[in-house]
Write an enzyme that holds these catalytic residues in place. Structure first.
Site, PDB file in Angstrom:
ATOM      1  N   ASP A   3      14.964 -10.485  31.836  1.00 11.26           N
ATOM      2  CA  ASP A   3      14.573 -10.470  30.424  1.00 11.26           C
ATOM      3  C   ASP A   3      15.192  -9.279  29.697  1.00 11.26           C
ATOM      4  OD1 ASP A   3      11.749 -12.364  30.229  1.00 11.26           O
ATOM      5  OD2 ASP A   3      12.356 -11.629  32.191  1.00 11.26           O
ATOM      6  N   ASP A  42      18.976  -7.210  35.707  1.00 12.03           N
ATOM      7  CA  ASP A  42      17.610  -7.469  35.280  1.00 12.03           C
ATOM      8  C   ASP A  42      17.661  -8.803  34.534  1.00 12.03           C
ATOM      9  OD1 ASP A  42      14.845  -6.970  34.500  1.00 12.03           O
ATOM     10  OD2 ASP A  42      15.660  -6.470  32.526  1.00 12.03           O
ATOM     11  N   ASP A  89      17.949  -3.110  30.988  1.00 14.72           N
ATOM     12  CA  ASP A  89      17.652  -2.675  29.620  1.00 14.72           C
ATOM     13  C   ASP A  89      16.414  -1.788  29.551  1.00 14.72           C
ATOM     14  OD1 ASP A  89      15.813  -4.803  30.178  1.00 14.72           O
ATOM     15  OD2 ASP A  89      15.495  -5.062  28.019  1.00 14.72           O
TER      16      ASP A  89
END
Length: 225
Positions: free
Chosen positions: A13, A11, A169
């Site tokens: 960001d 991922d 995250d």
């Protein structure tokens, strides 16, 4: 994982790149224009993974602005972000070394993000990152937690999804990874909402820093050797 590690996907960001600083700066700039006090970075960071609309709604929660006004602020926010998305953005600690280790091992890496391509590609260029595959939400018909983007990324690098890692995250990252058949790793340093329990995401691994992540990747590289 049924064979040697073939590819690693991230991922963007909150996982590979810390982009919260630019969101934070622009949001507080807008709040100042509405005579509102600045918010701490720690508060804004938790909102980033939920998207710009969530950032604006939370950032102006104490006001009586209606949806039309909030959407106008969001448009302004995105315009400013496009012009300054790389002022504070940087790789998380240890990530440059991890990417170098992947390059030395000839393991391709890529990014599957819910960040639109008009922001993703300029950011990657500014950070001088050259992933083997980049999949943005405007490039697929279904976004995470659907596995479409992950499957496409694996195909682009010629890897079997079952021998790939997906690192994120957010719970949707882990769900997408599982649905794609990839081994999943949740990072505890990301933009995790208060009260969100990372252990309930059922990732295959949870890591607290890049050194721990690199150790897992190294072990998966040699496990089937």
């Amino acid at each position: 994982m049924k064979g040697p590690l073939e590819a690693v996907f991230f991922d963007l960001d909150g996982t590979l790149v810390d982009t919260a600083g630019d969101f934070h700066a622009i949001l507080n700039e807008l709040r100042h224009e509405y005579n509102l006090p600045p918010l701490p970075l720690s508060v804004v960071s938790a909102w980033v993974s939920q998207g710009s609309l969530h950032v604006i709604r939370e950032g102006f929660r104490e006001t009586e602005l209606n949806d039309t006004q909030l959407e106008s602020i969001r448009t302004d926010f995105l315009h400013r972000y496009a012009l300054s998305l790389d002022v504070h953005a940087c790789l998380f600690p240890g990530m440059p070394e991890l990417l170098q280790a992947l390059a030395e091992a000839a393991i391709p890496w890529g990014i599957i993000t819910n960040k639109l391509s008009r922001y993703t590609f300029p950011l990657l260029a500014s950070l001088q990152l050259s992933p083997a595959s980049v999949i943005c939400p405007d490039m697929v018909s279904k976004t995470k937690p659907d596995p479409e983007g992950l499957m496409r990324a694996a195909a682009e690098v010629g890897a079997d999804p079952v021998n790939c890692l997906y690192i994120g995250d957010h719970e949707r990252d882990i769900a997408a990874g599982h649905r794609a058949g990839m081994t999943t790793i949740a990072v505890a340093w990301g933009y995790i909402l208060p009260g969100d329990d990372i252990d309930t995401w059922h990732a295959d691994h949870v890591v607290c820093d890049a050194a721990e992540l690199n150790h897992i990747i190294a072990s998966l590289r040699t496990y089937h050797a």
